[in-house]
Enzyme design. Structure first.
Site, mmCIF file in Angstrom:
data_model
loop_
_atom_site.group_PDB
_atom_site.id
_atom_site.type_symbol
_atom_site.label_atom_id
_atom_site.label_comp_id
_atom_site.label_asym_id
_atom_site.label_seq_id
_atom_site.Cartn_x
_atom_site.Cartn_y
_atom_site.Cartn_z
ATOM 1 N N ASP A 49 0.843 -1.199 0.000
ATOM 2 C CA ASP A 49 0.000 0.000 0.000
ATOM 3 C C ASP A 49 0.874 1.244 0.000
ATOM 4 O OD1 ASP A 49 -2.429 -1.394 0.105
ATOM 5 O OD2 ASP A 49 -2.144 -1.741 2.242
ATOM 6 N N ARG A 102 6.986 3.403 8.070
ATOM 7 C CA ARG A 102 6.390 4.433 7.218
ATOM 8 C C ARG A 102 7.302 5.660 7.258
ATOM 9 N NH1 ARG A 102 -0.077 3.838 8.790
ATOM 10 N NH2 ARG A 102 -0.340 1.758 7.878
ATOM 11 N N GLN A 117 0.302 -2.853 14.185
ATOM 12 C CA GLN A 117 -1.154 -2.894 14.228
ATOM 13 C C GLN A 117 -1.659 -4.310 13.960
ATOM 14 O OE1 GLN A 117 -2.085 0.021 11.164
ATOM 15 N NE2 GLN A 117 -2.494 -1.560 9.662
ATOM 16 N N ASP A 228 -12.836 6.034 9.747
ATOM 17 C CA ASP A 228 -11.839 6.011 10.818
ATOM 18 C C ASP A 228 -12.536 6.008 12.169
ATOM 19 O OD1 ASP A 228 -9.827 6.174 8.943
ATOM 20 O OD2 ASP A 228 -9.403 8.306 9.282
ATOM 21 N N GLU A 241 -6.847 8.610 16.461
ATOM 22 C CA GLU A 241 -7.377 7.643 15.494
ATOM 23 C C GLU A 241 -6.779 6.280 15.798
ATOM 24 O OE1 GLU A 241 -6.380 6.221 11.084
ATOM 25 O OE2 GLU A 241 -6.566 8.403 11.268
ATOM 26 N N SER A 244 -8.251 2.647 10.799
ATOM 27 C CA SER A 244 -8.752 3.003 9.477
ATOM 28 C C SER A 244 -9.239 1.698 8.857
ATOM 29 C CB SER A 244 -7.648 3.625 8.627
ATOM 30 O OG SER A 244 -8.097 3.859 7.311
#
Length: 327
Positions: A49, A102, A117, A228, A241, A244
Protein backbone atom coordinates in the site's frame (compact mmCIF):
# COMPACT_ATOMS: atom_id res chain seq x y z
CA UNK A 1 3.33 18.21 34.82
CA UNK A 2 2.26 14.91 33.29
CA UNK A 3 2.68 11.84 35.47
CA UNK A 4 2.10 8.34 34.14
CA UNK A 5 -0.39 6.35 36.20
CA UNK A 6 1.75 3.24 35.76
CA UNK A 7 5.44 2.61 36.36
CA UNK A 8 7.51 1.41 33.42
CA UNK A 9 7.41 -2.14 34.80
CA UNK A 10 3.63 -1.98 35.26
CA UNK A 11 3.31 -0.54 31.78
CA UNK A 12 5.11 -3.52 30.25
CA UNK A 13 2.83 -5.95 32.06
CA UNK A 14 -0.27 -3.95 31.18
CA UNK A 15 0.67 -3.85 27.49
CA UNK A 16 0.61 -7.65 27.42
CA UNK A 17 -2.78 -7.74 29.16
CA UNK A 18 -4.21 -5.27 26.64
CA UNK A 19 -2.79 -6.94 23.55
CA UNK A 20 -3.60 -10.50 24.57
CA UNK A 21 -7.19 -9.72 25.55
CA UNK A 22 -8.10 -7.38 22.71
CA UNK A 23 -6.66 -9.78 20.15
CA UNK A 24 -8.69 -12.65 21.63
CA UNK A 25 -11.93 -10.65 21.61
CA UNK A 26 -11.37 -9.27 18.10
CA UNK A 27 -10.85 -12.81 16.82
CA UNK A 28 -13.97 -14.01 18.65
CA UNK A 29 -16.34 -11.20 17.61
CA UNK A 30 -15.31 -11.10 13.95
CA UNK A 31 -14.59 -14.84 13.48
CA UNK A 32 -10.92 -14.37 12.57
CA UNK A 33 -7.99 -16.81 12.53
CA UNK A 34 -4.49 -15.61 13.30
CA UNK A 35 -2.03 -15.98 10.41
CA UNK A 36 1.59 -15.09 9.78
CA UNK A 37 2.33 -12.05 7.64
CA UNK A 38 5.29 -10.75 5.63
CA UNK A 39 7.37 -7.70 6.44
CA UNK A 40 8.74 -7.66 2.86
CA UNK A 41 6.84 -7.87 -0.43
CA UNK A 42 7.89 -7.62 -4.07
CA UNK A 43 7.93 -4.07 -5.42
CA UNK A 44 6.21 -5.24 -8.58
CA UNK A 45 2.63 -6.47 -8.53
CA UNK A 46 1.06 -3.62 -6.59
CA UNK A 47 0.63 -5.64 -3.37
CA UNK A 48 2.05 -3.05 -0.99
CA UNK A 49 0.00 0.00 0.00
CA UNK A 50 1.26 3.46 -0.84
CA UNK A 51 -1.21 5.17 1.53
CA UNK A 52 -2.23 7.53 -1.24
CA UNK A 53 1.35 8.64 -1.96
CA UNK A 54 3.01 6.80 -4.83
CA UNK A 55 6.51 5.40 -4.21
CA UNK A 56 6.31 6.14 -0.48
CA UNK A 57 7.47 2.71 0.73
CA UNK A 58 11.08 1.87 1.60
CA UNK A 59 12.45 -0.27 -1.21
CA UNK A 60 15.77 -1.95 -1.91
CA UNK A 61 17.32 -4.54 -4.23
CA UNK A 62 18.05 -8.06 -2.95
CA UNK A 63 20.95 -9.71 -4.80
CA UNK A 64 19.92 -13.25 -3.87
CA UNK A 65 16.41 -12.67 -5.23
CA UNK A 66 17.31 -10.64 -8.27
CA UNK A 67 14.59 -8.02 -7.79
CA UNK A 68 13.45 -5.10 -5.63
CA UNK A 69 11.42 -5.56 -2.48
CA UNK A 70 9.54 -3.14 -0.22
CA UNK A 71 8.94 -3.00 3.52
CA UNK A 72 5.19 -3.19 4.00
CA UNK A 73 3.21 -0.08 4.94
CA UNK A 74 -0.01 -2.03 5.55
CA UNK A 75 -1.40 -5.38 4.46
CA UNK A 76 -4.78 -4.42 3.00
CA UNK A 77 -4.08 -6.00 -0.38
CA UNK A 78 -1.98 -8.90 0.87
CA UNK A 79 -4.80 -10.05 3.19
CA UNK A 80 -7.33 -10.21 0.37
CA UNK A 81 -4.96 -12.36 -1.67
CA UNK A 82 -4.31 -14.53 1.39
CA UNK A 83 -8.03 -15.16 1.97
CA UNK A 84 -8.32 -16.55 -1.54
CA UNK A 85 -5.12 -18.58 -1.34
CA UNK A 86 -5.94 -20.07 2.07
CA UNK A 87 -9.48 -21.04 1.11
CA UNK A 88 -11.59 -18.80 3.37
CA UNK A 89 -15.33 -18.49 2.81
CA UNK A 90 -18.07 -15.98 3.63
CA UNK A 91 -18.08 -14.76 7.26
CA UNK A 92 -14.61 -16.18 7.81
CA UNK A 93 -11.50 -14.07 8.14
CA UNK A 94 -7.92 -13.61 9.26
CA UNK A 95 -5.89 -11.23 11.39
CA UNK A 96 -2.18 -10.75 11.86
CA UNK A 97 0.44 -8.70 13.67
CA UNK A 98 1.57 -6.16 11.09
CA UNK A 99 4.92 -4.46 11.66
CA UNK A 100 5.82 -1.74 9.20
CA UNK A 101 8.03 1.25 8.52
CA UNK A 102 6.39 4.43 7.22
CA UNK A 103 9.31 6.73 6.39
CA UNK A 104 7.17 9.69 5.34
CA UNK A 105 5.22 9.90 8.62
CA UNK A 106 5.93 12.94 10.79
CA UNK A 107 6.57 11.77 14.36
CA UNK A 108 4.55 13.23 17.23
CA UNK A 109 2.55 12.01 20.24
CA UNK A 110 0.62 9.44 18.20
CA UNK A 111 2.91 8.86 15.20
CA UNK A 112 6.13 6.88 14.96
CA UNK A 113 8.22 5.74 12.01
CA UNK A 114 7.51 2.22 13.25
CA UNK A 115 3.91 1.03 12.93
CA UNK A 116 2.45 -1.95 14.78
CA UNK A 117 -1.15 -2.89 14.23
CA UNK A 118 -3.58 -5.76 13.97
CA UNK A 119 -4.44 -6.11 10.31
CA UNK A 120 -7.69 -8.03 9.78
CA UNK A 121 -9.84 -9.04 6.82
CA UNK A 122 -13.23 -10.78 6.59
CA UNK A 123 -14.91 -12.38 3.56
CA UNK A 124 -18.37 -10.93 2.85
CA UNK A 125 -21.01 -11.19 0.14
CA UNK A 126 -22.34 -8.44 -2.11
CA UNK A 127 -25.42 -7.83 0.06
CA UNK A 128 -23.09 -6.90 2.94
CA UNK A 129 -21.55 -4.05 0.98
CA UNK A 130 -23.52 -1.34 2.79
CA UNK A 131 -23.08 1.18 5.59
CA UNK A 132 -25.25 -0.70 8.06
CA UNK A 133 -22.97 -3.74 7.97
CA UNK A 134 -19.93 -1.46 8.24
CA UNK A 135 -21.40 0.12 11.39
CA UNK A 136 -22.11 -3.31 12.91
CA UNK A 137 -18.44 -4.24 12.54
CA UNK A 138 -17.33 -0.94 14.11
CA UNK A 139 -19.55 -1.61 17.14
CA UNK A 140 -18.05 -5.09 17.57
CA UNK A 141 -14.54 -3.60 17.58
CA UNK A 142 -15.62 -1.03 20.16
CA UNK A 143 -17.15 -3.75 22.33
CA UNK A 144 -13.80 -5.56 22.35
CA UNK A 145 -12.06 -2.30 23.26
CA UNK A 146 -14.47 -1.53 26.11
CA UNK A 147 -14.15 -5.02 27.60
CA UNK A 148 -10.36 -4.85 27.39
CA UNK A 149 -10.38 -1.49 29.19
CA UNK A 150 -12.53 -2.92 31.96
CA UNK A 151 -10.14 -5.84 32.35
CA UNK A 152 -6.95 -3.78 32.55
CA UNK A 153 -8.62 -1.44 35.07
CA UNK A 154 -9.28 -4.45 37.30
CA UNK A 155 -5.51 -5.04 37.42
CA UNK A 156 -4.58 -1.35 37.74
CA UNK A 157 -7.26 0.67 39.60
CA UNK A 158 -5.27 3.89 39.08
CA UNK A 159 -6.61 3.82 35.50
CA UNK A 160 -9.91 5.69 35.63
CA UNK A 161 -10.88 6.71 32.09
CA UNK A 162 -13.83 5.02 30.37
CA UNK A 163 -14.44 3.80 26.81
CA UNK A 164 -17.76 4.91 25.33
CA UNK A 165 -19.29 2.05 23.31
CA UNK A 166 -21.99 4.32 21.91
CA UNK A 167 -20.16 5.32 18.76
CA UNK A 168 -21.22 8.52 17.02
CA UNK A 169 -21.34 7.95 13.24
CA UNK A 170 -20.92 10.93 10.92
CA UNK A 171 -20.24 11.35 7.20
CA UNK A 172 -16.97 13.16 6.43
CA UNK A 173 -18.74 15.75 4.25
CA UNK A 174 -21.37 16.31 6.94
CA UNK A 175 -18.56 16.94 9.44
CA UNK A 176 -16.94 19.37 7.02
CA UNK A 177 -20.19 21.33 6.68
CA UNK A 178 -20.76 21.27 10.44
CA UNK A 179 -17.56 23.19 11.19
CA UNK A 180 -16.74 25.08 7.96
CA UNK A 181 -14.16 27.39 9.54
CA UNK A 182 -12.04 24.68 11.16
CA UNK A 183 -9.26 22.56 9.66
CA UNK A 184 -9.94 18.87 9.10
CA UNK A 185 -7.83 18.00 12.15
CA UNK A 186 -9.70 20.52 14.29
CA UNK A 187 -13.04 19.12 13.12
CA UNK A 188 -11.97 15.68 14.28
CA UNK A 189 -10.94 17.04 17.65
CA UNK A 190 -14.17 18.95 18.28
CA UNK A 191 -16.52 16.13 17.29
CA UNK A 192 -14.57 13.53 19.27
CA UNK A 193 -14.37 15.68 22.40
CA UNK A 194 -18.16 15.97 22.24
CA UNK A 195 -18.97 12.29 21.66
CA UNK A 196 -15.79 10.51 22.95
CA UNK A 197 -16.06 7.66 20.39
CA UNK A 198 -16.60 8.63 16.74
CA UNK A 199 -16.58 6.92 13.35
CA UNK A 200 -16.03 9.32 10.44
CA UNK A 201 -17.36 7.70 7.27
CA UNK A 202 -16.63 8.00 3.54
CA UNK A 203 -13.02 9.16 3.67
CA UNK A 204 -11.16 9.73 0.41
CA UNK A 205 -14.08 10.99 -1.66
CA UNK A 206 -14.14 14.55 -2.97
CA UNK A 207 -16.77 16.83 -1.41
CA UNK A 208 -19.05 19.12 -3.39
CA UNK A 209 -16.80 22.04 -2.39
CA UNK A 210 -13.76 20.26 -3.87
CA UNK A 211 -12.15 19.31 -0.54
CA UNK A 212 -11.36 15.88 0.92
CA UNK A 213 -11.30 14.86 4.54
CA UNK A 214 -8.06 12.93 4.06
CA UNK A 215 -6.05 10.98 1.51
CA UNK A 216 -6.90 7.34 0.89
CA UNK A 217 -5.30 5.02 -1.63
CA UNK A 218 -7.81 4.37 -4.44
CA UNK A 219 -7.33 0.61 -4.62
CA UNK A 220 -8.30 -0.94 -1.30
CA UNK A 221 -11.17 0.86 0.52
CA UNK A 222 -14.38 1.84 -1.25
CA UNK A 223 -14.50 5.54 -0.37
CA UNK A 224 -18.27 5.35 0.11
CA UNK A 225 -18.00 2.43 2.56
CA UNK A 226 -15.05 3.18 4.83
CA UNK A 227 -14.03 5.30 7.78
CA UNK A 228 -11.84 6.01 10.82
CA UNK A 229 -12.47 5.23 14.49
CA UNK A 230 -11.46 8.10 16.78
CA UNK A 231 -11.29 7.96 20.59
CA UNK A 232 -10.94 10.93 22.95
CA UNK A 233 -7.77 11.03 25.06
CA UNK A 234 -7.97 12.96 28.35
CA UNK A 235 -4.17 12.92 28.57
CA UNK A 236 -3.61 14.46 25.14
CA UNK A 237 -6.79 16.49 25.28
CA UNK A 238 -7.25 15.40 21.70
CA UNK A 239 -8.71 12.72 19.45
CA UNK A 240 -6.65 9.62 18.64
CA UNK A 241 -7.38 7.64 15.49
CA UNK A 242 -7.11 3.96 16.39
CA UNK A 243 -8.34 2.39 13.18
CA UNK A 244 -8.75 3.00 9.48
CA UNK A 245 -11.06 0.42 7.93
CA UNK A 246 -13.65 -0.25 5.29
CA UNK A 247 -15.41 -2.45 2.81
CA UNK A 248 -12.92 -3.09 0.03
CA UNK A 249 -13.22 -2.04 -3.58
CA UNK A 250 -15.05 -4.17 -6.11
CA UNK A 251 -14.55 -3.82 -9.86
CA UNK A 252 -16.83 -0.79 -10.24
CA UNK A 253 -15.47 1.24 -7.29
CA UNK A 254 -11.88 0.40 -8.22
CA UNK A 255 -12.32 1.72 -11.75
CA UNK A 256 -14.08 4.84 -10.49
CA UNK A 257 -11.43 5.66 -7.90
CA UNK A 258 -8.46 4.95 -10.18
CA UNK A 259 -10.04 7.21 -12.79
CA UNK A 260 -10.56 10.00 -10.26
CA UNK A 261 -6.93 9.81 -9.12
CA UNK A 262 -5.52 9.43 -12.65
CA UNK A 263 -4.02 6.04 -11.81
CA UNK A 264 -5.54 3.74 -14.42
CA UNK A 265 -2.02 2.48 -15.20
CA UNK A 266 -2.29 0.50 -11.93
CA UNK A 267 -4.66 -1.86 -13.77
CA UNK A 268 -1.53 -3.49 -15.21
CA UNK A 269 -0.72 -4.88 -11.76
CA UNK A 270 -1.62 -8.46 -10.86
CA UNK A 271 -3.69 -7.47 -7.82
CA UNK A 272 -5.79 -4.94 -9.73
CA UNK A 273 -6.36 -7.35 -12.62
CA UNK A 274 -7.69 -9.94 -10.19
CA UNK A 275 -10.28 -7.48 -8.88
CA UNK A 276 -11.37 -6.48 -12.38
CA UNK A 277 -11.71 -10.15 -13.31
CA UNK A 278 -13.66 -10.98 -10.08
CA UNK A 279 -10.94 -13.39 -8.95
CA UNK A 280 -10.69 -12.06 -5.39
CA UNK A 281 -13.32 -12.39 -2.65
CA UNK A 282 -15.36 -9.39 -1.54
CA UNK A 283 -14.05 -8.34 1.86
CA UNK A 284 -14.10 -5.85 4.69
CA UNK A 285 -10.98 -5.12 6.68
CA UNK A 286 -8.72 -2.64 8.35
CA UNK A 287 -5.85 -1.93 10.65
CA UNK A 288 -6.10 -1.33 14.40
CA UNK A 289 -3.14 0.43 15.97
CA UNK A 290 -1.67 -1.67 18.78
CA UNK A 291 0.41 1.10 20.33
CA UNK A 292 -2.39 3.63 20.01
CA UNK A 293 -4.83 1.29 21.76
CA UNK A 294 -2.26 0.87 24.53
CA UNK A 295 -1.96 4.66 24.73
CA UNK A 296 -5.72 5.01 25.14
CA UNK A 297 -6.30 2.13 27.54
CA UNK A 298 -3.21 2.79 29.70
CA UNK A 299 -3.88 6.55 29.67
CA UNK A 300 -0.53 7.62 28.22
CA UNK A 301 0.54 10.96 26.79
CA UNK A 302 2.96 9.71 24.11
CA UNK A 303 3.23 6.64 21.92
CA UNK A 304 6.88 6.31 23.00
CA UNK A 305 5.63 5.17 26.42
CA UNK A 306 4.19 1.98 24.91
CA UNK A 307 6.41 1.40 21.87
CA UNK A 308 10.17 1.16 21.34
CA UNK A 309 11.15 3.27 18.34
CA UNK A 310 13.58 6.04 17.39
CA UNK A 311 13.01 9.77 17.86
CA UNK A 312 14.39 13.09 16.71
CA UNK A 313 15.89 15.75 18.96
CA UNK A 314 12.63 17.66 19.16
CA UNK A 315 10.78 14.64 20.55
CA UNK A 316 13.59 13.78 22.97
CA UNK A 317 13.43 17.30 24.35
CA UNK A 318 9.63 16.96 24.66
CA UNK A 319 10.09 13.73 26.65
CA UNK A 320 12.38 15.48 29.12
CA UNK A 321 10.17 18.54 29.52
CA UNK A 322 7.01 16.44 30.05
CA UNK A 323 8.36 13.73 32.34
CA UNK A 324 7.82 10.97 29.76
CA UNK A 325 9.46 7.60 30.40
CA UNK A 326 10.01 6.41 26.84
CA UNK A 327 10.82 2.81 25.96
Amino acid sequence: MYQSKLTMKETQKAIKIVKDNFEKLLSQYLNLDRVSAPILVESKGGINDDLGIKNSALSFYIDTLGYEVEIVQSLAKWKRLALKKYGYFENEGIYTDMNAIRPKDVVDNTHSLYVDQWDWELVINRKMRNQQFLKEIVLKIMKALKETKDLVKSFYPSLTDEINENVYFIDAEELDNLYPNLSMREKERVITEKHKSVFIMNIGKTFKNGKKHDLRAPDYDDWNLNGDILIWSNQLNDAIEISSMGIRVDKDSLLKQLTETDRLDDLNNMYHKMIIEDKLPLTIGGGIGQSRICMILLEKLHIAEVQASIWNEKELKYFKENNINYL
